[in-house]
Design an enzyme around this catalytic site. Structure first.
Site, PDB file in Angstrom:
ATOM      1  N   ASP A   1     -59.152  58.785   3.904  1.00  0.00           N
ATOM      2  CA  ASP A   1     -58.845  60.180   4.266  1.00  0.00           C
ATOM      3  C   ASP A   1     -59.037  61.097   3.054  1.00  0.00           C
ATOM      4  O   ASP A   1     -59.491  62.232   3.196  1.00  0.00           O
ATOM      5  CB  ASP A   1     -57.424  60.302   4.809  1.00  0.00           C
ATOM      6  CG  ASP A   1     -57.247  59.537   6.107  1.00  0.00           C
ATOM      7  OD1 ASP A   1     -57.841  59.963   7.113  1.00  0.00           O
ATOM      8  OD2 ASP A   1     -56.535  58.527   6.123  1.00  0.00           O
TER       9      ASP A   1
ATOM     10  N   ASP B   1     -58.859  67.135   5.021  1.00  0.00           N
ATOM     11  CA  ASP B   1     -59.210  66.364   6.212  1.00  0.00           C
ATOM     12  C   ASP B   1     -57.925  66.269   7.034  1.00  0.00           C
ATOM     13  O   ASP B   1     -57.076  65.422   6.761  1.00  0.00           O
ATOM     14  CB  ASP B   1     -59.723  64.978   5.833  1.00  0.00           C
ATOM     15  CG  ASP B   1     -60.091  64.145   7.046  1.00  0.00           C
ATOM     16  OD1 ASP B   1     -60.529  64.723   8.052  1.00  0.00           O
ATOM     17  OD2 ASP B   1     -59.922  62.909   6.995  1.00  0.00           O
TER      18      ASP B   1
ATOM     19  N   GLU C   1     -62.124  70.676   7.713  1.00  0.00           N
ATOM     20  CA  GLU C   1     -62.931  70.185   8.825  1.00  0.00           C
ATOM     21  C   GLU C   1     -62.509  70.856  10.125  1.00  0.00           C
ATOM     22  O   GLU C   1     -61.323  71.025  10.383  1.00  0.00           O
ATOM     23  CB  GLU C   1     -62.783  68.668   8.949  1.00  0.00           C
ATOM     24  CG  GLU C   1     -63.756  68.059   9.942  1.00  0.00           C
ATOM     25  CD  GLU C   1     -63.721  66.543   9.903  1.00  0.00           C
ATOM     26  OE1 GLU C   1     -64.441  65.970   9.078  1.00  0.00           O
ATOM     27  OE2 GLU C   1     -62.971  65.967  10.686  1.00  0.00           O
TER      28      GLU C   1
END
Length: 174
Positions: free
Chosen positions: A139, A8, A67
């Protein structure tokens, strides 16, 4: 059994999560955050790059799920996020990992069942799916969700002989 690293990306905090895809489900291996501090952007990008390489060398994943960047109202934030993402991608490619990219909506749909899920819902489902007793940092849980999403997509491609296919712009590339 395949080790999958989820990332992420962020210019200040980059979450990572490693899961083992057993073919019957996923097992938790590791997760955490690479914190870059308040330095200049080039120094923070270097910390992201080095941190991702360290995680790869420590745990030995062979696949990376990351992502995709989304456009936000703040173009400067989106550019910094894209640069952090790039640093993570370069680290993964230099270590020979195969890379798959997922939108936030794809990750939420794969983990929670709806693309409108919030971060806490994703975090709770990650805990449930990986049988975690403690909440990972937000996160890190997002990164674990990305790794799980990749495992789910990978499993759905196996029966069709497409496990080596790459997803680009929503399309499979063989």
């Amino acid at each position: 059994m395949t080790l999958i690293l989820g990332i992420d990306p962020g210019s200040r905090i980059t979450g990572y999560g490693v899961v083992r895809d057993t073919g019957r489900g996923c097992e938790y291996v590791a997760s955490g955050c690479i914190r870059t501090g308040d330095g200049a952007l080039p120094e923070r990008l270097q910390k992201v790059y080095r941190g991702v390489r360290e995680v790869i060398r420590l745990h030995g994943p062979v696949m990376l799920g990351i992502e995709q960047v989304f456009m936000s109202r703040n173009a400067d934030s989106a550019l910094k996020l894209g640069q952090a993402r790039g640093a993570a991608l370069v680290a993964a490619m230099e270590e020979g990992l195969s890379v798959a990219e997922y939108t936030a909506t794809q990750v939420k749909q794969a983990i929670v069942g709806t693309g409108a899920a919030d971060k806490q819902q994703v975090q709770l489902m990650v805990m449930h799916l990986l049988k975690l007793v403690q909440k990972p940092q937000i996160d890190a849980s997002d990164a674990l969700a990305i790794a799980l999403c990749h495992a789910h997509h990978r499993q759905s491609l196996l029966p069709h002989g497409l496990s080596s296919a790459r997803r680009r712009s929503g399309r499979l590339r063989l």
